[in-house]
Design an enzyme around this catalytic site. Structure first.
Site, PDB file in Angstrom:
ATOM      1  N   LYS A  20       0.820  -1.226   0.000  1.00 36.16           N
ATOM      2  CA  LYS A  20       0.000   0.000   0.000  1.00 36.16           C
ATOM      3  C   LYS A  20       0.848   1.267   0.000  1.00 36.16           C
ATOM      4  O   LYS A  20       0.543   2.226  -0.709  1.00 36.16           O
ATOM      5  CB  LYS A  20      -0.936   0.020   1.216  1.00 36.16           C
ATOM      6  CG  LYS A  20      -2.051  -0.994   1.206  1.00 36.16           C
ATOM      7  CD  LYS A  20      -3.022  -0.756   2.340  1.00 36.16           C
ATOM      8  CE  LYS A  20      -2.398  -0.859   3.703  1.00 36.16           C
ATOM      9  NZ  LYS A  20      -1.874  -2.215   4.012  1.00 36.16           N
ATOM     10  N   LYS A  42      -1.795   9.517   6.581  1.00 35.74           N
ATOM     11  CA  LYS A  42      -1.832   8.205   7.223  1.00 35.74           C
ATOM     12  C   LYS A  42      -2.564   8.383   8.547  1.00 35.74           C
ATOM     13  O   LYS A  42      -2.008   8.922   9.513  1.00 35.74           O
ATOM     14  CB  LYS A  42      -0.408   7.691   7.468  1.00 35.74           C
ATOM     15  CG  LYS A  42      -0.328   6.336   8.145  1.00 35.74           C
ATOM     16  CD  LYS A  42      -0.557   5.204   7.182  1.00 35.74           C
ATOM     17  CE  LYS A  42      -0.362   3.855   7.867  1.00 35.74           C
ATOM     18  NZ  LYS A  42      -0.558   2.721   6.931  1.00 35.74           N
ATOM     19  N   GLU A 114      -3.943   6.649   3.243  1.00 35.56           N
ATOM     20  CA  GLU A 114      -3.495   5.257   3.315  1.00 35.56           C
ATOM     21  C   GLU A 114      -4.013   4.588   4.573  1.00 35.56           C
ATOM     22  O   GLU A 114      -3.747   5.032   5.691  1.00 35.56           O
ATOM     23  CB  GLU A 114      -1.965   5.166   3.282  1.00 35.56           C
ATOM     24  CG  GLU A 114      -1.498   3.713   3.207  1.00 35.56           C
ATOM     25  CD  GLU A 114      -0.021   3.531   3.475  1.00 35.56           C
ATOM     26  OE1 GLU A 114       0.380   2.395   3.789  1.00 35.56           O
ATOM     27  OE2 GLU A 114       0.735   4.517   3.391  1.00 35.56           O
ATOM     28  N   GLY A 206      10.007  -4.738  -5.832  1.00 30.48           N
ATOM     29  CA  GLY A 206      11.206  -3.980  -5.512  1.00 30.48           C
ATOM     30  C   GLY A 206      11.137  -2.506  -5.837  1.00 30.48           C
ATOM     31  O   GLY A 206      12.135  -1.788  -5.674  1.00 30.48           O
TER      32      GLY A 206
END
Length: 242
Positions: A20, A42, A114, A206
């Protein structure tokens, strides 16, 4: 999903550790490259991420949005409501979070919110004392949602359950694969075929370890136009990554 997403956009996932934070950073980078003023919020950070960094630290490193804030942080890696209880700290109150996000919407073109874990993880308490979830936050904000999913085995069920829960709440959503493997196997290609009608992006495995400059230049190629990317031909994308 042809028009670009504005205002508040929830970034949730089918589970924890699905990518996420890196997807949030990619959307922020793509939107900023398109000229938008972006905020990332957040609501609840529970525990630290890899290397002791918070999710907002990661977003700042990769995308450097105009605004990036954590509303509440708890030391233990638990669901935010449980983490608040264990640490004997005040839990997140739903409408206080809604007010904080709406204040950022007034100052930004796109506000990415998020979540923590999956869609129905208990985030905090309502004024009545009952728990609220990321799904409740999406409804309260009248937000669209990005569902970050795994590419491998098990993702079809988890993704379908998450999308169904959002649809029942009249929250429109698109799917982003959080980490497409460098050497995809049959299961990955089959899952891609099944999820394709709902997909709005896919990040390479990655991506979060990339140099920030490379990440910001690459991000639009991972996302479709509604998320300010340039990915508009999945067949070409599949040929390039295979």
């Amino acid at each position: 999903m042809s028009s670009e997403w504005r205002g508040p956009v929830l970034v949730t996932g089918t589970d924890t550790d699905v990518g996420k934070t890196v997807v949030t950073a990619a959307i922020a980078a793509s939107a900023q490259a398109a000229g938008l003023r972006v905020a990332v919020i957040k609501p609840g950070q529970a525990g630290a991420g890899p290397g002791g960094l918070s999710d907002i630290d990661v977003v700042n490193r990769l995308a450097a949005p105009a605004t990036a804030r954590t509303l509440a942080a708890y030391p233990d890696p638990l669901a935010p409501l449980a983490a608040a209880r264990v640490a004997e700290l005040p839990p997140l109150e739903l409408y206080a979070v809604v007010d904080e996000v709406r204040a950022e919407v007034e100052k930004h073109d796109l506000v990415l919110v998020e979540g923590a874990g999956g869609l129905l993880v208990p985030m905090g308490l309502r004024p009545s004392g009952s728990p609220w979830t990321v799904a409740d936050l999406a409804v309260s904000l009248d937000a669209q949602a990005v569902v970050v999913a795994r590419a491998g085995l098990g993702t079809l069920n988890h993704t379908a359950l998450t999308l169904e829960a959002l649809d029942r709440r009249s929250v429109s959503a698109g799917v982003v694969l959080g980490a497409w493997p460098p050497e995809p196997e049959l299961v990955h290609w089959e899952n891609l075929s099944e999820l394709l009608p709902t997909m709005v992006g896919a990040l390479p495995d990655g991506a979060g370890s990339m140099d920030p400059g490379v990440f910001q230049r690459s991000a639009p190629g991972w996302l479709t136009p509604p998320l300010y990317g340039v990915l508009d031909d999945w067949r070409t994308w599949a040929e390039e990554v295979s």
